[in-house]
Design a protein around this motif. Structure first.
Motif, PDB file in Angstrom:
ATOM      1  N   SER A   1       0.753  -1.292  -0.009  1.00  0.00           N
ATOM      2  CA  SER A   1       0.096   0.022   0.033  1.00  0.00           C
ATOM      3  C   SER A   1       0.809   1.271  -0.037  1.00  0.00           C
ATOM      4  CB  SER A   1      -0.952   0.085   1.230  1.00  0.00           C
ATOM      5  OG  SER A   1      -0.435   0.190   2.275  1.00  0.00           O
ATOM      6  N   ILE A   2       2.046   1.164   0.240  1.00  0.00           N
ATOM      7  CA  ILE A   2       3.031   2.401   0.419  1.00  0.00           C
ATOM      8  C   ILE A   2       4.142   2.190  -0.505  1.00  0.00           C
ATOM      9  CG2 ILE A   2       2.359   2.783   2.857  1.00  0.00           C
ATOM     10  CD1 ILE A   2       4.942   1.707   3.706  1.00  0.00           C
ATOM     11  N   THR A   3       4.506   1.193  -1.078  1.00  0.00           N
ATOM     12  CA  THR A   3       5.542   0.859  -2.140  1.00  0.00           C
ATOM     13  C   THR A   3       5.266   1.413  -3.307  1.00  0.00           C
ATOM     14  OG1 THR A   3       6.462  -0.267  -0.378  1.00  0.00           O
ATOM     15  CG2 THR A   3       7.518  -0.275  -2.692  1.00  0.00           C
ATOM     16  N   PRO A   4       5.971   1.967  -4.103  1.00  0.00           N
ATOM     17  CA  PRO A   4       5.737   2.249  -5.735  1.00  0.00           C
ATOM     18  C   PRO A   4       5.829   0.835  -6.533  1.00  0.00           C
ATOM     19  CG  PRO A   4       7.280   3.739  -5.095  1.00  0.00           C
ATOM     20  CD  PRO A   4       6.987   3.073  -3.717  1.00  0.00           C
ATOM     21  N   ASP A   5       4.974   0.794  -7.511  1.00  0.00           N
ATOM     22  CA  ASP A   5       4.812  -0.768  -8.015  1.00  0.00           C
ATOM     23  C   ASP A   5       6.218  -1.178  -8.659  1.00  0.00           C
ATOM     24  OD1 ASP A   5       2.254  -0.764  -7.313  1.00  0.00           O
ATOM     25  OD2 ASP A   5       1.417  -0.876  -9.292  1.00  0.00           O
ATOM     26  N   GLU A   6       7.238  -0.148  -9.006  1.00  0.00           N
ATOM     27  CA  GLU A   6       8.310  -0.515  -9.654  1.00  0.00           C
ATOM     28  C   GLU A   6       9.268  -1.265  -8.676  1.00  0.00           C
ATOM     29  OE1 GLU A   6       8.353   4.075  -9.324  1.00  0.00           O
ATOM     30  OE2 GLU A   6       7.332   2.296  -9.689  1.00  0.00           O
ATOM     31  N   HIS A   7       9.031  -1.105  -7.444  1.00  0.00           N
ATOM     32  CA  HIS A   7       9.934  -1.551  -6.152  1.00  0.00           C
ATOM     33  C   HIS A   7       9.201  -2.831  -5.744  1.00  0.00           C
ATOM     34  CE1 HIS A   7      12.400   1.727  -6.559  1.00  0.00           C
ATOM     35  NE2 HIS A   7      11.449   2.500  -6.140  1.00  0.00           N
ATOM     36  N   LEU A   8       8.094  -3.428  -6.578  1.00  0.00           N
ATOM     37  CA  LEU A   8       7.644  -4.742  -5.899  1.00  0.00           C
ATOM     38  C   LEU A   8       7.860  -5.871  -6.680  1.00  0.00           C
ATOM     39  CD1 LEU A   8       3.854  -3.266  -5.344  1.00  0.00           C
ATOM     40  CD2 LEU A   8       5.674  -3.551  -3.456  1.00  0.00           C
ATOM     41  N   ASP A   9       8.010  -6.956  -6.192  1.00  0.00           N
ATOM     42  CA  ASP A   9       8.383  -8.368  -6.792  1.00  0.00           C
ATOM     43  C   ASP A   9       6.938  -8.935  -7.461  1.00  0.00           C
ATOM     44  OD1 ASP A   9       8.908 -11.102  -7.624  1.00  0.00           O
ATOM     45  OD2 ASP A   9      10.751 -11.388  -6.086  1.00  0.00           O
ATOM     46  N   MET A  10       6.593  -8.559  -8.471  1.00  0.00           N
ATOM     47  CA  MET A  10       5.223  -8.847  -8.920  1.00  0.00           C
ATOM     48  C   MET A  10       5.184 -10.517  -9.072  1.00  0.00           C
ATOM     49  SD  MET A  10       3.791  -6.146  -9.613  1.00  0.00           S
ATOM     50  CE  MET A  10       3.843  -4.413  -9.695  1.00  0.00           C
ATOM     51  N   GLU A  11       6.148 -11.114  -9.491  1.00  0.00           N
ATOM     52  CA  GLU A  11       6.141 -12.801  -9.538  1.00  0.00           C
ATOM     53  C   GLU A  11       6.047 -13.234  -8.167  1.00  0.00           C
ATOM     54  OE1 GLU A  11       5.427 -14.598 -12.132  1.00  0.00           O
ATOM     55  OE2 GLU A  11       5.732 -12.584 -13.307  1.00  0.00           O
ATOM     56  N   GLU A  12       6.366 -12.697  -7.159  1.00  0.00           N
ATOM     57  CA  GLU A  12       6.390 -13.400  -5.770  1.00  0.00           C
ATOM     58  C   GLU A  12       4.722 -12.965  -5.187  1.00  0.00           C
ATOM     59  OE1 GLU A  12       9.215 -13.482  -2.220  1.00  0.00           O
ATOM     60  OE2 GLU A  12       8.069 -11.521  -2.119  1.00  0.00           O
ATOM     61  N   ILE A  13       4.300 -11.722  -5.738  1.00  0.00           N
ATOM     62  CA  ILE A  13       2.716 -11.392  -5.230  1.00  0.00           C
ATOM     63  C   ILE A  13       1.945 -12.564  -5.968  1.00  0.00           C
ATOM     64  CG2 ILE A  13       1.285  -9.764  -5.089  1.00  0.00           C
ATOM     65  CD1 ILE A  13       3.805  -7.247  -5.317  1.00  0.00           C
ATOM     66  N   ARG A  14       2.036 -12.588  -7.293  1.00  0.00           N
ATOM     67  CA  ARG A  14       1.401 -13.690  -7.967  1.00  0.00           C
ATOM     68  C   ARG A  14       1.281 -14.867  -7.309  1.00  0.00           C
ATOM     69  NH1 ARG A  14       3.552 -11.258 -12.806  1.00  0.00           N
ATOM     70  NH2 ARG A  14       1.931 -10.015 -13.919  1.00  0.00           N
ATOM     71  N   SER A  15       2.594 -15.302  -6.803  1.00  0.00           N
ATOM     72  CA  SER A  15       2.566 -16.758  -6.382  1.00  0.00           C
ATOM     73  C   SER A  15       2.022 -16.668  -4.880  1.00  0.00           C
ATOM     74  CB  SER A  15       4.150 -16.956  -6.028  1.00  0.00           C
ATOM     75  OG  SER A  15       4.383 -18.105  -5.125  1.00  0.00           O
ATOM     76  N   LEU A  16       2.041 -15.502  -4.276  1.00  0.00           N
ATOM     77  CA  LEU A  16       1.157 -15.430  -2.889  1.00  0.00           C
ATOM     78  C   LEU A  16      -0.392 -15.452  -3.333  1.00  0.00           C
ATOM     79  CD1 LEU A  16       3.601 -12.796  -1.064  1.00  0.00           C
ATOM     80  CD2 LEU A  16       3.404 -15.346  -0.496  1.00  0.00           C
ATOM     81  N   LEU A  17      -0.983 -14.706  -4.506  1.00  0.00           N
ATOM     82  CA  LEU A  17      -2.137 -15.000  -4.389  1.00  0.00           C
ATOM     83  C   LEU A  17      -2.661 -16.178  -5.048  1.00  0.00           C
ATOM     84  CD1 LEU A  17      -2.549 -11.870  -6.751  1.00  0.00           C
ATOM     85  CD2 LEU A  17      -3.383 -12.012  -4.760  1.00  0.00           C
ATOM     86  N   GLN A  18      -1.632 -17.004  -5.676  1.00  0.00           N
ATOM     87  CA  GLN A  18      -2.050 -18.160  -5.889  1.00  0.00           C
ATOM     88  C   GLN A  18      -1.908 -19.327  -4.624  1.00  0.00           C
ATOM     89  OE1 GLN A  18      -2.714 -19.642  -9.277  1.00  0.00           O
ATOM     90  NE2 GLN A  18      -3.449 -21.111  -7.856  1.00  0.00           N
TER      91      GLN A  18
END
Length: 236
Positions: free
Chosen positions: A138-155
């Motif tokens: 909620s506070i971190t710019p998207d470019e600093h996020l690990d999108m693949e890890e977040i996808r894995s967590l959603l799964q």
């Protein structure tokens, strides 16, 4: 104000009704005065510039003081060892999911500790991990996020949420909401997972609290045109 002066004032402000409400939510008898959160926030100005005082408040083991500490401490000055100590002392969900998770998310160790805590077999540590990560989104710019890890967590959430520990189910549901609300690139994937998990059942004890339905919550944020709008702070 000194630690003793603040503790005396908190004891004076506590009420039996507020104490009863917090105990119904999970607070431990004998560890709180029962001060309303709004009243606790009035003390932040007396603590905010004294980092050690905030740490001392948390170490009292008194819920009201611990919550005030979370509102007042400087997250950037928090050491990893201190955060590890805080999470171990968070003995019910308001401390784990809000106080410690909020401070940890704004600390220098947010990502590292979130990953570690999420894997814990201890319910309060696990919920703190999931909420630390959700707050971080909620506070971190998207470019600093690990999108693949977040996808894995959603799964992972899609596959396991309904078999997880009680409060872990609650914060996993919140993680889906945070992803859909704050990570624009993963909005569609979060909504898909939200639709698949449906209603999440959590035992909220003797309270009227309800578990938000992720699809409905994300939709409300979309209607307000707030998808992808980051927060300035997640400490509240």
């Amino acid at each position: 104000m000194t630690l003793d002066e603040i503790m005396w004032k908190l004891a004076e402000l506590g009420t039996e009704q507020t104490k009863k409400t917090f105990i119904n939510h999970g607070a431990k008898e004998g560890t709180l005065f029962g001060v309303k959160i709004g009243d606790l926030k009035k003390f932040v100005k007396f603590v905010k510039k004294d980092h050690q005082l905030a740490l001392d408040l948390y170490n009292t083991g008194n819920f009201d003081a611990m919550y005030l500490a979370g509102l007042s401490v400087n997250p950037k000055l928090m050491e990893k060892e201190t955060l590890q100590d805080w999470v171990k002392k968070a003995n019910w969900y308001m401390l784990a999911e809000y106080t410690v998770a909020g401070v940890a998310a704004e600390s220098l160790y947010a990502f590292e500790l979130a990953r570690e805590w999420m894997k814990s077999d201890e319910e309060m540590i696990a919920v703190c991990g999931w909420n630390t990560y959700a707050n971080y989104l909620s506070i971190t710019p998207d470019e600093h996020l690990d999108m693949e890890e977040i996808r894995s967590l959603l799964q992972q959430i899609e596959n396991s949420i309904h078999e997880e520990k009680n409060r872990v189910r609650y914060v996993m549901n919140g993680f889906v909401i945070s992803t859909g609300a704050y990570v624009t690139a993963l909005y569609n994937e979060a909504v898909t997972v939200a639709e698949k998990i449906g209603k999440v059942h959590v035992n909220v004890g003797k309270t009227a609290c309800k578990v938000p339905i992720a699809t409905d919550y994300i939709k409300k944020i979309e209607l307000r045109n707030k998808i992808g709008v980051k927060r300035k702070t997640c400490i509240c």
